[in-house]
Each structure stands twice: as C-alpha cells, then as structure tokens.
Design a protein around this motif. Structure first.
Motif, PDB file in Angstrom:
ATOM      1  N   LEU A 171       1.097  -1.108   0.000  1.00  0.00           N
ATOM      2  CA  LEU A 171       0.025  -0.212  -0.386  1.00  0.00           C
ATOM      3  C   LEU A 171       0.957   1.290   0.267  1.00  0.00           C
ATOM      4  O   LEU A 171      -0.041   2.507  -0.350  1.00  0.00           O
ATOM      5  N   ARG A 172       2.097   1.775   0.814  1.00  0.00           N
ATOM      6  CA  ARG A 172       2.523   2.221   0.420  1.00  0.00           C
ATOM      7  C   ARG A 172       3.468   2.864  -0.453  1.00  0.00           C
ATOM      8  O   ARG A 172       3.639   3.677  -1.074  1.00  0.00           O
ATOM      9  N   THR A 173       4.247   1.182  -1.011  1.00  0.00           N
ATOM     10  CA  THR A 173       4.633   1.428  -2.953  1.00  0.00           C
ATOM     11  C   THR A 173       3.904   1.339  -4.274  1.00  0.00           C
ATOM     12  O   THR A 173       4.332   1.875  -4.636  1.00  0.00           O
ATOM     13  N   HIS A 174       2.563   0.918  -3.702  1.00  0.00           N
ATOM     14  CA  HIS A 174       1.818   1.021  -4.934  1.00  0.00           C
ATOM     15  C   HIS A 174       0.446   1.161  -4.741  1.00  0.00           C
ATOM     16  O   HIS A 174      -0.229   0.241  -4.977  1.00  0.00           O
ATOM     17  N   PRO A 175       0.000   2.122  -4.071  1.00  0.00           N
ATOM     18  CA  PRO A 175      -1.023   2.649  -3.887  1.00  0.00           C
ATOM     19  C   PRO A 175      -2.239   2.942  -4.307  1.00  0.00           C
ATOM     20  O   PRO A 175      -3.719   2.306  -4.279  1.00  0.00           O
ATOM     21  N   GLU A 176      -1.866   3.013  -5.776  1.00  0.00           N
ATOM     22  CA  GLU A 176      -2.982   2.468  -7.212  1.00  0.00           C
ATOM     23  C   GLU A 176      -3.463   1.374  -7.073  1.00  0.00           C
ATOM     24  O   GLU A 176      -4.195   0.909  -8.145  1.00  0.00           O
ATOM     25  N   VAL A 177      -2.817   0.479  -6.489  1.00  0.00           N
ATOM     26  CA  VAL A 177      -3.462  -0.806  -6.151  1.00  0.00           C
ATOM     27  C   VAL A 177      -5.141  -0.586  -6.149  1.00  0.00           C
ATOM     28  O   VAL A 177      -5.810  -1.687  -6.470  1.00  0.00           O
ATOM     29  N   THR A 178      -5.222   0.080  -5.015  1.00  0.00           N
ATOM     30  CA  THR A 178      -6.484   0.430  -4.378  1.00  0.00           C
ATOM     31  C   THR A 178      -7.292   0.219  -5.122  1.00  0.00           C
ATOM     32  O   THR A 178      -8.848   0.014  -4.937  1.00  0.00           O
ATOM     33  N   ARG A 179      -7.820   0.161  -6.426  1.00  0.00           N
ATOM     34  CA  ARG A 179      -8.241   0.856  -7.601  1.00  0.00           C
ATOM     35  C   ARG A 179      -8.891  -0.267  -7.885  1.00  0.00           C
ATOM     36  O   ARG A 179     -10.301  -0.477  -9.212  1.00  0.00           O
ATOM     37  N   ASN A 180      -8.474  -1.824  -7.834  1.00  0.00           N
ATOM     38  CA  ASN A 180      -8.336  -2.716  -8.520  1.00  0.00           C
ATOM     39  C   ASN A 180      -8.759  -3.355  -6.714  1.00  0.00           C
ATOM     40  O   ASN A 180      -8.653  -5.461  -7.451  1.00  0.00           O
ATOM     41  N   ILE A 181      -9.157  -3.313  -5.994  1.00  0.00           N
ATOM     42  CA  ILE A 181      -9.106  -3.907  -5.085  1.00  0.00           C
ATOM     43  C   ILE A 181     -10.976  -4.091  -4.452  1.00  0.00           C
ATOM     44  O   ILE A 181     -11.157  -3.199  -4.080  1.00  0.00           O
ATOM     45  N   GLU A 182     -11.652  -5.093  -4.282  1.00  0.00           N
ATOM     46  CA  GLU A 182     -12.261  -4.986  -4.304  1.00  0.00           C
ATOM     47  C   GLU A 182     -13.101  -4.904  -2.992  1.00  0.00           C
ATOM     48  O   GLU A 182     -14.053  -4.282  -2.389  1.00  0.00           O
ATOM     49  N   ARG A 183     -12.162  -5.243  -1.291  1.00  0.00           N
ATOM     50  CA  ARG A 183     -12.838  -5.559  -0.550  1.00  0.00           C
ATOM     51  C   ARG A 183     -11.118  -5.982   0.082  1.00  0.00           C
ATOM     52  O   ARG A 183     -10.666  -7.555  -0.171  1.00  0.00           O
ATOM     53  N   ILE A 184     -10.426  -5.866   1.604  1.00  0.00           N
ATOM     54  CA  ILE A 184      -9.593  -6.950   1.706  1.00  0.00           C
ATOM     55  C   ILE A 184     -10.494  -7.379   3.206  1.00  0.00           C
ATOM     56  O   ILE A 184     -10.984  -6.910   3.957  1.00  0.00           O
ATOM     57  N   VAL A 185     -10.251  -8.469   3.726  1.00  0.00           N
ATOM     58  CA  VAL A 185     -11.223  -9.468   4.214  1.00  0.00           C
ATOM     59  C   VAL A 185     -10.240  -9.588   5.083  1.00  0.00           C
ATOM     60  O   VAL A 185      -9.305 -11.072   4.603  1.00  0.00           O
ATOM     61  N   PHE A 186      -9.202  -9.587   5.992  1.00  0.00           N
ATOM     62  CA  PHE A 186      -8.275  -9.736   7.087  1.00  0.00           C
ATOM     63  C   PHE A 186      -8.540 -10.139   8.340  1.00  0.00           C
ATOM     64  O   PHE A 186      -9.281 -10.653   9.327  1.00  0.00           O
ATOM     65  N   MET A 187      -7.534 -11.482   8.620  1.00  0.00           N
ATOM     66  CA  MET A 187      -8.077 -12.462   9.833  1.00  0.00           C
ATOM     67  C   MET A 187      -6.770 -11.267  10.682  1.00  0.00           C
ATOM     68  O   MET A 187      -5.571 -12.190  10.497  1.00  0.00           O
ATOM     69  N   GLY A 188      -7.216 -10.873  11.336  1.00  0.00           N
ATOM     70  CA  GLY A 188      -6.456 -10.336  12.831  1.00  0.00           C
ATOM     71  C   GLY A 188      -7.798  -9.654  13.735  1.00  0.00           C
ATOM     72  O   GLY A 188      -8.474  -8.999  13.129  1.00  0.00           O
ATOM     73  N   GLY A 189      -6.551  -9.421  14.844  1.00  0.00           N
ATOM     74  CA  GLY A 189      -7.760  -8.051  15.240  1.00  0.00           C
ATOM     75  C   GLY A 189      -8.822  -9.000  16.643  1.00  0.00           C
ATOM     76  O   GLY A 189      -9.000 -10.624  15.854  1.00  0.00           O
ATOM     77  N   ALA A 190      -8.831  -8.168  17.306  1.00  0.00           N
ATOM     78  CA  ALA A 190     -10.488  -8.649  18.282  1.00  0.00           C
ATOM     79  C   ALA A 190     -10.756  -7.261  19.013  1.00  0.00           C
ATOM     80  O   ALA A 190     -10.213  -6.864  19.292  1.00  0.00           O
ATOM     81  N   ALA A 191     -12.213  -7.520  19.293  1.00  0.00           N
ATOM     82  CA  ALA A 191     -13.270  -6.704  19.630  1.00  0.00           C
ATOM     83  C   ALA A 191     -13.523  -6.797  21.273  1.00  0.00           C
ATOM     84  O   ALA A 191     -13.250  -5.952  21.751  1.00  0.00           O
TER      85      ALA A 191
END
Length: 346
Positions: free
Chosen positions: A138-158
């Motif tokens: 994301l820092r090197t190639h921010p232009e990729v976000t235009r062809n990302i539908e969604r990021i589903v990440f396994m991580g974190g906790a509420a």
C-alpha cells in the motif's frame, strides 16, 4: 448454494496450520479464483512459510498458482514466531514432504502489484497473517486500491486477545502494518478472534477426514487434529483463546481420542464466498501503537454515543471497518467440509 463468476482472490499468509486449512478451501471452492499466494514471516520464518505453502498447494491439487516470498520481519519489531502453536516446521510437525514446486522469481510486493492490476475483475485480498506485505504494498503501490474490491483480514479482536490479554497475534506481530491497512481506503472486513475461535469442526468429522484416502481431505483432518478447539468450546459454541496440540498422545489418526478442531483462518475464506454466514457491524477501529501492555490491540469502538474524551478533546478520525462479531458456525462447518471433500473428487 449457487455461485456466480468465481471471485478473484489473493491470499497473503504465514502458513501454519490454519492458513493451510484456508489454502485447501480456497483451492477447492468453485466460487474462488485463486490468483496468487504471498508469504510473510509470522507463524514460522518466511522460508518455512514458502515451503509449507507450496506443499499444501501440491497436496490440494492446485493449478500452477504463483507463490512469492515476502517480508522476513515486521516493519519495526523483531520477528516472533508461533512455533509453540504450529510446531517447529509451522505445520504441526506432521512430517510432510518437501514440495516439488518452486516459488515465483519475484518478491511478494511485486507479485501482489502485478496480479491485482492484471485481474479483469476487482480482487478480494485475504491476509491471514501479519500485515507487513500488505503495508509495504500500500505504501509502495497505492494505485492497486483501484482494483481491490475488499480486504478481508484475519486479525484483531473486539474482545480478548491471544498474544496478549488484548492483542491478537497477527496485529500484535506488526502493529504499524495493521495501522497502515486501516488507511487503505478500500472496504475492510475484520475476521477477528471474536468469530475465529467459534467455528469448530466436530470430533467425528475430524476423524472421518483423517481416515480419508484422498490426500487433501486427509491433510485437512490432520491439521484440524493439531489445533483442537479452545478450552470450553464445543462445536457450535464459544470459548476463549485456542490452545493447539496434537489430538492424542500418539498422533495415530485411528486413535480414539479425536478432538474437535477449529477452522481458524479458513473461516475468513468462508466469509468471502458466503458473507451471509458472518454478521458484521460497521465500527470505528484503530490500532494501539504505544509501548506497553496494550500495544497491538485493535480498539473497536462499540459505543452507541460519544464519550467524555470526544466531548473534551474532539473526535479522532478512525477507520470504519465491518467487524465480524457473530458467525453461523454450522453453516461454515458444512461449507468447509463439503468444499474440501468434494474438491478431491475431480
């Protein structure tokens, strides 16, 4: 269930045990077009992750999916593996053979950039690992976000964490990378410990998989047997942090002491193809970066109104994330078993 055109998916993983379960599912589900897999240090060192990933893809009968080596350490912290959970080889010390396949001749960020922009349809990116590769992308190639539908990440906790009382391992391993993810500017779904620990395959099904003659299904059973459900968790129930150990003292797949096994990361892939099984709430989320006991915590604001801090100090800009807080356990268990077993029949 009827599926439309396959969803273009790229997995970024640190293949240990439950990442391997996720890869088996992704390869065999007809609704997923697995375009690439990138590897990062986490559950084991990055070279071990590459080896494990290639072995799982071979065993699953995957097509020639490109696999690339990525970051060997977090952005700032020293690497901290989870060998006490996933075994010295990251795969439960199951003695799996070395892969015949070889990784791509490009690094993970280059492969991510290439495959995201080359996809004819927007990609769903599924990180099941520390988010170092994703942050670098994301820092090197921010232009990729235009062809990302969604990021589903396994991580974190509420709620409770597993690396610390409040921090989940993937975010704790590289908190700065997770903070960068939250500024990605694309829709985010957090498949965190609140649902991760709940999707449990019953012991009888684990035993059936382990005695299968089909290599991929048998591998799924052996992996599930290595990561029994959290203490106090039953199939379809809830529990605390998962404790991982062999299913019985002998490691014999015909042994009588089979345990129910948690799907872990594979649940995030189930949520990609069947999002109705996951109940999410759009909530503000930020990552605690300060040193101390809260470092790596995903601070999920579940309040219905602002508090005194906001009244006195003003509101902070926070990412809005679709946070998974409830999951249809029988639905995802059924989906996983049907996919992994049917995928081996050709």
């Amino acid at each position: 269930m009827t599926y439309g055109p396959p969803i273009p998916v790229i997995i970024d993983c640190d293949t240990g045990v439950d990442d391997a379960l996720a890869l088996l599912f992704a390869v065999r589900h007809p609704g997923i077009d697995l375009r690439a897999v990138t590897c990062v240090a986490g559950n084991t060192d990055v070279d071990g992750v590459v080896r494990n990933t290639l072995t799982v893809l071979e065993t699953a009968g995957a097509p020639d999916v490109p696999v690339a080596r990525g970051a060997e350490r977090p952005l700032i912290e020293a690497p901290r593996s989870a060998s006490h959970v996933h075994g010295h080889d990251g795969m439960g010390d199951l003695g799996l053979p070395a892969p015949r396949r070889t990784p791509a001749d490009v690094d993970a960020v280059t492969l991510l950039h290439r495959e995201i922009l080359a996809s004819p349809r927007p990609v769903t990116l599924v990180p099941t690992a520390p988010l170092t590769n994703i942050a670098l992308l994301l820092r090197t190639h921010p232009e990729v976000t235009r062809n990302i539908e969604r990021i589903v990440f396994m991580g974190g906790a509420a709620g409770a964490g597993n690396a610390t009382p409040v921090a989940e391992f993937n975010v704790w391993h590289d908190p700065e990378a997770a903070a960068i993810l939250l500024t990605a500017g694309v829709p985010l779904t957090m498949y965190g410990l609140d649902v991760f620990n709940r999707v449990v395959v019953p012991a009888a099904e684990v035993h059936r998989l382990r005695t299968s003659t089909e290599p991929g299904a048998r591998l799924a059973g052996d992996l599930l047997a290595h990561r029994p459900a959290a203490p106090g968790t039953t199939a379809g129930g809830t529990g605390g942090t998962a404790v991982h150990a062999p299913a019985d003292g002998t490691g014999d797949p015909d042994g009588p002491d089979e345990a129910a096994g948690g799907l872990g990361d594979a649940g995030a892939l189930c949520a990609v193809v069947d999002p109705r099984g996951l109940t999410t709430y759009r909530l503000p989320v930020e990552v605690s970066l300060a040193p101390g006991p809260a470092r790596g915590q995903t601070v999920v604001d579940r309040r219905s109104r602002i508090g005194e801090a906001e009244l006195h100090e003003g509101t902070r800009e926070q990412a809005l994330v679709d946070v998974g807080l409830e999951v249809d356990v029988p639905r995802y268990v059924k989906l996983y078993l049907e996919t992994v077993e049917a995928g081996g029949t050709g």
